[in-house]
Design a protein around this motif. Structure first.
Motif, PDB file in Angstrom:
ATOM      1  N   THR A  62      19.047 -13.915  17.745  1.00 27.81           N
ATOM      2  CA  THR A  62      18.473 -12.704  18.306  1.00 27.81           C
ATOM      3  C   THR A  62      17.157 -12.926  19.026  1.00 27.81           C
ATOM      4  N   THR A  63      16.790 -11.947  19.837  1.00 23.96           N
ATOM      5  CA  THR A  63      15.523 -11.971  20.545  1.00 23.96           C
ATOM      6  C   THR A  63      14.558 -10.927  19.987  1.00 23.96           C
ATOM      7  N   PHE A  64      14.967 -10.224  18.944  1.00 20.72           N
ATOM      8  CA  PHE A  64      14.110  -9.197  18.347  1.00 20.72           C
ATOM      9  C   PHE A  64      14.410  -9.049  16.868  1.00 20.72           C
ATOM     10  N   THR A  77       9.943 -14.665  19.508  1.00 21.36           N
ATOM     11  CA  THR A  77       9.661 -14.737  20.941  1.00 21.36           C
ATOM     12  C   THR A  77       9.479 -16.187  21.392  1.00 21.36           C
ATOM     13  N   TRP A  80      13.467 -17.986  20.848  1.00 25.08           N
ATOM     14  CA  TRP A  80      14.746 -17.635  21.466  1.00 25.08           C
ATOM     15  C   TRP A  80      14.988 -18.286  22.820  1.00 25.08           C
ATOM     16  N   SER A 124      11.154  -9.250  23.571  1.00 24.70           N
ATOM     17  CA  SER A 124      12.536  -9.359  24.020  1.00 24.70           C
ATOM     18  C   SER A 124      12.676  -8.918  25.468  1.00 24.70           C
ATOM     19  N   LEU A 151      20.434  -6.399  26.383  1.00 26.45           N
ATOM     20  CA  LEU A 151      19.561  -7.464  25.882  1.00 26.45           C
ATOM     21  C   LEU A 151      20.180  -8.795  26.293  1.00 26.45           C
ATOM     22  N   GLU A 154      20.248 -12.275  23.996  1.00 25.08           N
ATOM     23  CA  GLU A 154      20.950 -12.417  22.722  1.00 25.08           C
ATOM     24  C   GLU A 154      22.043 -13.479  22.824  1.00 25.08           C
TER      25      GLU A 154
END
Length: 168
Positions: A62-64, A77, A80, A124, A151, A154
């Motif tokens: 994930t990015t968040f 952060t 990713w 993100s 997003l 991801e």
């Protein structure tokens, strides 16, 4: 990490670092520390790595998922954008497929802007897209979709293979 305590005839008499648990985090930390001069021991109660949470991991890179400004958000952060390089080096399948976060009613659609702002603040990449754009990207998306967030950062990964790669 070469060999386990059982394979080497027991635990060493001393170690600079003892890691409890041979899941993805424990093996990742041990792999990184193995690149230093520190002596490292990983203790695992099961017969193999990735036998608990890492085995049931959904495989979402994930990015968040962390509140903006937290250490966790900063680490996500920073990490990713590096998934491709890491997985290539470890020979682990990885695909940056992106994700769609759909609003399925007008109330949720009105919240997309604030959710996008929060995700952006957390580090993100995110963009607001129309329901038609969301369905074009994800054909099985509910007809109730009224808008969505895209997003693009991801990804998906094989969490067990990642754990085994760190451990070898």
């Amino acid at each position: 990490m070469s060999g386990t305590a059982a394979q080497s005839g027991g635990l060493p008499q001393s170690a600079a670092v003892v890691i409890v648990g041979a899941g993805v985090l424990g093996t990742a930390i041990a792999a990184r520390l193995a690149e230093t001069s520190a002596s490292v021991v990983v203790i695992e109660r099961h017969d193999d790595v990735a036998e608990e949470a890492s085995k049931g991991n959904a495989g979402i890179a994930t990015t968040f998922y962390a509140p903006p400004g937290t250490l966790e958000a900063r680490l996500i952060t920073a990490s990713w954008p590096r998934w491709e390089e890491l997985c290539e080096r470890l020979d682990v399948p990885y695909r940056r497929c992106g994700a769609v976060m759909a609003a399925v009613d007008d109330e949720q659609a009105t919240q997309l802007g604030s959710v996008a702002a929060t995700l952006t603040e957390a580090g993100s990449r995110v963009e607001i897209i129309t329901a038609a754009e969301a369905r074009e990207r994800e054909p099985l998306l509910s007809e109730r979709c009224t808008g969505a967030l895209l997003l693009p950062g991801e990804g998906i990964i094989d969490p067990m293979r990642l754990t085994w790669s760190y451990a070898s």
